[in-house]
Design an enzyme around this catalytic site. Structure first.
Site, PDB file in Angstrom:
ATOM      1  CB  SER A 119      -0.849   0.044   1.268  1.00 23.40           C
ATOM      2  OG  SER A 119      -1.715  -1.028   1.327  1.00 23.40           O
ATOM      3  CG  HIS A 140      -1.978  -0.639  -4.299  1.00 29.94           C
ATOM      4  ND1 HIS A 140      -2.296   0.674  -4.044  1.00 29.94           N
ATOM      5  CD2 HIS A 140      -2.380  -1.323  -3.201  1.00 29.94           C
ATOM      6  CE1 HIS A 140      -2.850   0.767  -2.862  1.00 29.94           C
ATOM      7  NE2 HIS A 140      -2.922  -0.425  -2.329  1.00 29.94           N
ATOM      8  CD  GLU A 152      -1.951   3.666  -6.535  1.00 28.64           C
ATOM      9  OE1 GLU A 152      -2.248   3.007  -5.511  1.00 28.64           O
ATOM     10  OE2 GLU A 152      -1.646   4.860  -6.476  1.00 28.64           O
ATOM     11  CG  ASN A 190      -3.319   3.639   0.401  1.00 30.92           C
ATOM     12  OD1 ASN A 190      -4.493   3.702   0.768  1.00 30.92           O
ATOM     13  ND2 ASN A 190      -2.756   2.506   0.011  1.00 30.92           N
TER      14      ASN A 190
HETATM   15  C1  LIG Z   1      -5.584   0.403   1.805  1.00 29.61           C
HETATM   16  C2  LIG Z   1      -5.192   0.277   0.428  1.00 29.61           C
HETATM   17  O1  LIG Z   1      -4.003   0.024   0.137  1.00 29.61           O
HETATM   18  C3  LIG Z   1      -6.079   0.553  -0.754  1.00 29.61           C
HETATM   19  C4  LIG Z   1      -7.514   0.265  -0.543  1.00 29.61           C
HETATM   20  O2  LIG Z   1      -7.988  -0.812  -0.841  1.00 29.61           O
HETATM   21  S1  LIG Z   1      -8.399   1.485   0.134  1.00 29.61           S
HETATM   22  C5  LIG Z   1     -10.017   0.807   0.297  1.00 29.61           C
HETATM   23  C6  LIG Z   1     -10.758   0.915  -1.008  1.00 29.61           C
HETATM   24  N1  LIG Z   1     -12.072   0.385  -0.824  1.00 29.61           N
HETATM   25  C7  LIG Z   1     -13.132   1.167  -0.516  1.00 29.61           C
HETATM   26  O3  LIG Z   1     -12.998   2.376  -0.418  1.00 29.61           O
HETATM   27  C8  LIG Z   1     -14.416   0.434  -0.300  1.00 29.61           C
HETATM   28  C9  LIG Z   1     -15.533   1.360   0.112  1.00 29.61           C
HETATM   29  N2  LIG Z   1     -16.768   0.591   0.279  1.00 29.61           N
HETATM   30  C10 LIG Z   1     -17.527   0.213  -0.784  1.00 29.61           C
HETATM   31  O4  LIG Z   1     -17.241   0.531  -1.929  1.00 29.61           O
HETATM   32  C11 LIG Z   1     -18.752  -0.593  -0.475  1.00 29.61           C
HETATM   33  O5  LIG Z   1     -19.106  -0.373   0.864  1.00 29.61           O
HETATM   34  C12 LIG Z   1     -18.561  -2.132  -0.725  1.00 29.61           C
HETATM   35  C13 LIG Z   1     -18.351  -2.363  -2.216  1.00 29.61           C
HETATM   36  C14 LIG Z   1     -17.372  -2.717   0.035  1.00 29.61           C
HETATM   37  C15 LIG Z   1     -19.790  -2.878  -0.257  1.00 29.61           C
HETATM   38  O6  LIG Z   1     -20.900  -2.325  -0.894  1.00 29.61           O
HETATM   39  P1  LIG Z   1     -22.384  -2.475  -0.310  1.00 29.61           P
HETATM   40  O7  LIG Z   1     -23.282  -1.946  -1.346  1.00 29.61           O
HETATM   41  O8  LIG Z   1     -22.428  -1.939   1.059  1.00 29.61           O
HETATM   42  O9  LIG Z   1     -22.505  -3.998  -0.075  1.00 29.61           O
HETATM   43  P2  LIG Z   1     -23.091  -5.146  -0.946  1.00 29.61           P
HETATM   44  O10 LIG Z   1     -24.413  -4.757  -1.542  1.00 29.61           O
HETATM   45  O11 LIG Z   1     -23.034  -6.328  -0.048  1.00 29.61           O
HETATM   46  O12 LIG Z   1     -22.000  -5.320  -2.100  1.00 29.61           O
HETATM   47  C16 LIG Z   1     -22.001  -4.626  -3.344  1.00 29.61           C
HETATM   48  C17 LIG Z   1     -21.669  -5.629  -4.427  1.00 29.61           C
HETATM   49  O13 LIG Z   1     -20.341  -6.155  -4.212  1.00 29.61           O
HETATM   50  C18 LIG Z   1     -20.382  -7.581  -4.048  1.00 29.61           C
HETATM   51  N3  LIG Z   1     -19.379  -7.944  -3.060  1.00 29.61           N
HETATM   52  C19 LIG Z   1     -19.113  -7.325  -1.877  1.00 29.61           C
HETATM   53  N4  LIG Z   1     -18.026  -7.883  -1.309  1.00 29.61           N
HETATM   54  C20 LIG Z   1     -17.611  -8.871  -2.158  1.00 29.61           C
HETATM   55  C21 LIG Z   1     -16.536  -9.783  -2.155  1.00 29.61           C
HETATM   56  N5  LIG Z   1     -15.638  -9.796  -1.157  1.00 29.61           N
HETATM   57  N6  LIG Z   1     -16.417 -10.661  -3.187  1.00 29.61           N
HETATM   58  C22 LIG Z   1     -17.281 -10.656  -4.207  1.00 29.61           C
HETATM   59  N7  LIG Z   1     -18.304  -9.789  -4.287  1.00 29.61           N
HETATM   60  C23 LIG Z   1     -18.467  -8.911  -3.264  1.00 29.61           C
HETATM   61  C24 LIG Z   1     -21.795  -7.873  -3.616  1.00 29.61           C
HETATM   62  O14 LIG Z   1     -22.156  -9.193  -3.950  1.00 29.61           O
HETATM   63  C25 LIG Z   1     -22.587  -6.836  -4.401  1.00 29.61           C
HETATM   64  O15 LIG Z   1     -22.751  -7.292  -5.737  1.00 29.61           O
HETATM   65  P3  LIG Z   1     -23.984  -6.768  -6.682  1.00 29.61           P
HETATM   66  O16 LIG Z   1     -23.608  -5.376  -7.095  1.00 29.61           O
HETATM   67  O17 LIG Z   1     -23.959  -7.733  -7.818  1.00 29.61           O
HETATM   68  O18 LIG Z   1     -25.208  -6.835  -5.850  1.00 29.61           O
HETATM   69  N1  LIG Z   2      -6.270  -4.174   3.672  1.00 30.20           N
HETATM   70  C1  LIG Z   2      -6.387  -3.432   2.605  1.00 30.20           C
HETATM   71  O1  LIG Z   2      -7.418  -2.752   2.426  1.00 30.20           O
HETATM   72  C2  LIG Z   2      -5.306  -3.390   1.602  1.00 30.20           C
HETATM   73  C3  LIG Z   2      -4.062  -3.913   1.865  1.00 30.20           C
HETATM   74  N2  LIG Z   2      -3.077  -3.860   0.911  1.00 30.20           N
HETATM   75  C4  LIG Z   2      -1.770  -4.415   1.168  1.00 30.20           C
HETATM   76  O2  LIG Z   2      -1.831  -5.819   0.971  1.00 30.20           O
HETATM   77  C5  LIG Z   2      -0.911  -6.477   1.864  1.00 30.20           C
HETATM   78  C6  LIG Z   2      -1.694  -7.480   2.690  1.00 30.20           C
HETATM   79  O3  LIG Z   2      -2.692  -6.803   3.436  1.00 30.20           O
HETATM   80  P1  LIG Z   2      -3.946  -7.574   4.069  1.00 30.20           P
HETATM   81  O4  LIG Z   2      -4.305  -8.717   3.209  1.00 30.20           O
HETATM   82  O5  LIG Z   2      -4.917  -6.548   4.422  1.00 30.20           O
HETATM   83  O6  LIG Z   2      -3.261  -8.117   5.420  1.00 30.20           O
HETATM   84  P2  LIG Z   2      -3.697  -9.346   6.340  1.00 30.20           P
HETATM   85  O7  LIG Z   2      -3.167  -9.059   7.684  1.00 30.20           O
HETATM   86  O8  LIG Z   2      -5.140  -9.651   6.139  1.00 30.20           O
HETATM   87  O9  LIG Z   2      -2.912 -10.573   5.678  1.00 30.20           O
HETATM   88  C7  LIG Z   2      -1.532 -10.683   5.623  1.00 30.20           C
HETATM   89  C8  LIG Z   2      -1.202 -12.160   5.570  1.00 30.20           C
HETATM   90  O10 LIG Z   2       0.202 -12.306   5.295  1.00 30.20           O
HETATM   91  C9  LIG Z   2       0.676 -13.319   6.151  1.00 30.20           C
HETATM   92  N3  LIG Z   2       2.117 -13.269   6.281  1.00 30.20           N
HETATM   93  C10 LIG Z   2       2.873 -12.564   7.182  1.00 30.20           C
HETATM   94  N4  LIG Z   2       4.182 -12.825   6.956  1.00 30.20           N
HETATM   95  C11 LIG Z   2       4.247 -13.684   5.904  1.00 30.20           C
HETATM   96  C12 LIG Z   2       5.314 -14.333   5.224  1.00 30.20           C
HETATM   97  N5  LIG Z   2       6.588 -14.149   5.586  1.00 30.20           N
HETATM   98  N6  LIG Z   2       5.027 -15.182   4.202  1.00 30.20           N
HETATM   99  C13 LIG Z   2       3.754 -15.397   3.832  1.00 30.20           C
HETATM  100  N7  LIG Z   2       2.688 -14.821   4.455  1.00 30.20           N
HETATM  101  C14 LIG Z   2       2.938 -13.959   5.464  1.00 30.20           C
HETATM  102  C15 LIG Z   2      -0.060 -13.087   7.450  1.00 30.20           C
HETATM  103  O11 LIG Z   2       0.039 -14.193   8.312  1.00 30.20           O
HETATM  104  P3  LIG Z   2      -0.033 -13.908   9.938  1.00 30.20           P
HETATM  105  O12 LIG Z   2      -1.394 -13.327  10.158  1.00 30.20           O
HETATM  106  O13 LIG Z   2       0.179 -15.262  10.519  1.00 30.20           O
HETATM  107  O14 LIG Z   2       1.076 -12.936  10.226  1.00 30.20           O
HETATM  108  C16 LIG Z   2      -1.479 -12.861   6.910  1.00 30.20           C
HETATM  109  O15 LIG Z   2      -2.141 -14.102   6.696  1.00 30.20           O
HETATM  110  C17 LIG Z   2      -0.226  -5.372   2.664  1.00 30.20           C
HETATM  111  O16 LIG Z   2       0.962  -5.018   2.023  1.00 30.20           O
HETATM  112  C18 LIG Z   2      -1.255  -4.232   2.591  1.00 30.20           C
HETATM  113  O17 LIG Z   2      -0.688  -2.974   2.764  1.00 30.20           O
HETATM  114  C19 LIG Z   2      -3.306  -3.336  -0.338  1.00 30.20           C
HETATM  115  C20 LIG Z   2      -4.554  -2.831  -0.661  1.00 30.20           C
HETATM  116  C21 LIG Z   2      -5.623  -2.788   0.302  1.00 30.20           C
END
Ligand SMILES: CC(=O)CC(=O)SCCNC(=O)CCNC(=O)[C@H](O)C(C)(C)COP(=O)(O)OP(=O)(O)OC[C@H]1O[C@@H](n2cnc3c(N)ncnc32)[C@H](O)[C@@H]1OP(=O)(O)O
Ligand SMILES: NC(=O)C1=CN([C@@H]2O[C@H](COP(=O)(O)OP(=O)(O)OC[C@H]3O[C@@H](n4cnc5c(N)ncnc54)[C@H](OP(=O)(O)O)[C@@H]3O)[C@@H](O)[C@H]2O)C=CC1
Length: 291
Positions: A119, A140, A152, A190
């Site tokens: 991320s 990403h 990304e 992010n």
């Molecule tokens: C941290 C990082 O590095 C980067 C990041 O990822 S940042 C995070 C980015 N993500 C976001 O910002 C998510 C924000 N949230 C959302 O967009 C919405 O709340 C959400 C899509 C997660 C859920 O939407 P919702 O309308 O509340 O729920 P819900 O109606 O259950 O789901 C919408 C659709 O997605 C599907 N869905 C939800 N989760 C699913 C999953 N894990 N797998 C497959 N399908 C899924 C549902 O089946 C539904 O499908 P339809 O459109 O065909 O009905």
């Molecule tokens: N969460 C999010 O929304 C997003 C996350 N990311 C990125 O994706 C990556 C994973 O995040 P996320 O899936 O949320 O994290 P989680 O904590 O859900 O999963 C990480 C997994 O990696 C495992 N792990 C730790 N060390 C090792 C290793 N040496 N070899 C293999 N597996 C290992 C962990 O095991 P254990 O629990 O036993 O340590 C755990 O099962 C991160 O880099 C995160 O920044 C990117 C986009 C969105």
């Protein structure tokens, strides 16, 4: 060379989503983790999520069966080495990711492309510790992977054009859309999203609003699908804090300082949905705010 086999390292919420979309797109996927329970949970989650797509008529039962049959799991990291493409999706900690790439090196094919789903962490720095920085880039995905359209793509300083083009083609085959980013702390999504989440935690910390009023304000007042605290719980508070630390250290600007309340939640092990407690408590029938 055509990419047909994909190794996914880390079977948490991102690793299982990545395995899900690659298997549905026809790739052979090997998923590995250090934790056997994580592998079992990942397969159960993928099964459940593809079934949800079947029940909504988006995927056929035959496509589901074929996708599930394309996914294998292993606790042995070396077994993913020979894949055409490797996507590292382990915990957001640089030492963890470096150790994974170091351990993989002796097992790679010469053509293997290495990518990280990080991320925030420097792609250039991760790549420089491998034997193939030109075949290394950021890949990403957004959470939840099966639903979010964006991927990304991050170019490290040494990433070559062939690797870059191949990953764009993979994104197209997945039916997703790529956004290109240069390699600076936390890239694009992010860099913008996480300071907003951190600011929401400061808003809570300073008593400006409660968990509920902050989330409601952004949902109803800015049309966000989730409030920022609900989204932080969904991402994982450990991941949010790790990203803020990368921004703070990498850009050396106090505007990125992580909120002490975010640190406190992580120190308590209240990491959000994945541990059942964060800004909300998920142990009952409905999420209950913890502040
Ligand atoms: C941290 C990082 O590095 C980067 C990041 O990822 S940042 C995070 C980015 N993500 C976001 O910002 C998510 C924000 N949230 C959302 O967009 C919405 O709340 C959400 C899509 C997660 C859920 O939407 P919702 O309308 O509340 O729920 P819900 O109606 O259950 O789901 C919408 C659709 O997605 C599907 N869905 C939800 N989760 C699913 C999953 N894990 N797998 C497959 N399908 C899924 C549902 O089946 C539904 O499908 P339809 O459109 O065909 O009905
Ligand atoms: N969460 C999010 O929304 C997003 C996350 N990311 C990125 O994706 C990556 C994973 O995040 P996320 O899936 O949320 O994290 P989680 O904590 O859900 O999963 C990480 C997994 O990696 C495992 N792990 C730790 N060390 C090792 C290793 N040496 N070899 C293999 N597996 C290992 C962990 O095991 P254990 O629990 O036993 O340590 C755990 O099962 C991160 O880099 C995160 O920044 C990117 C986009 C969105």
């Amino acid at each position: 060379m055509e990419i047909s086999s994909v190794g996914v390292v880390g079977a948490g919420q991102m690793g299982n989503g990545i395995a899900h979309v690659f298997a549905l797109a026809g790739y052979d996927v090997i998923l590995t983790d250090v934790n056997e329970a994580a592998l079992r949970n990942a397969i159960a989650t993928i099964e459940r999520n593809i079934e949800r797509q079947v029940s909504r008529g988006k995927v056929s039962a035959e496509e589901k069966a074929a996708a599930m049959a394309r996914i294998t799991t292993t606790l042995t990291l070396a077994e993913v080495g020979p894949c055409d493409l490797i996507i590292e999706a382990a915990t957001e900690r640089e030492t963890v990711k470096q150790a994974i790439f170091e351990d993989l090196l002796p097992h790679l094919k010469p053509h293997t492309i290495l990518t990280s789903n990080t991320s925030s962490i420097s792609i250039t720095r991760l790549a420089s510790r491998t034997d193939r920085p030109e075949k290394f880039m950021g890949f990403h995905f957004m959470n939840p992977v099966p639903v979010m359209q964006l991927v990304e793509l991050i170019r490290g300083i040494a990433t070559d054009q062939d690797t870059w083009d191949k990953m764009h083609a993979v994104v197209r085959k997945l039916g997703k859309t790529a956004a290109s980013a240069e390699d600076f702390p936390a890239f694009i999504v992010n860099r913008i999203l996480m300071p907003m989440i951190n600011e929401a935690v400061y808003t809570l910390y300073e008593g400006v609003g409660s968990v509920q009023s902050i989330d409601q304000s952004l949902k109803l007042g800015a049309n966000h699908p989730m409030g920022p605290l609900e989204l932080a719980d969904f991402i994982g508070l450990d991941t949010c804090l790790a990203i803020m630390n990368v921004l703070h250290d990498g850009l050396a600007d106090t505007k990125y300082r992580p909120c002490p309340l975010l640190t406190k939640y992580v120190e308590a092990g209240w990491l959000g949905r994945k541990t059942q407690r964060g800004f909300y408590d998920y142990r009952g029938d409905v999420p209950v705010p913890t502040r």
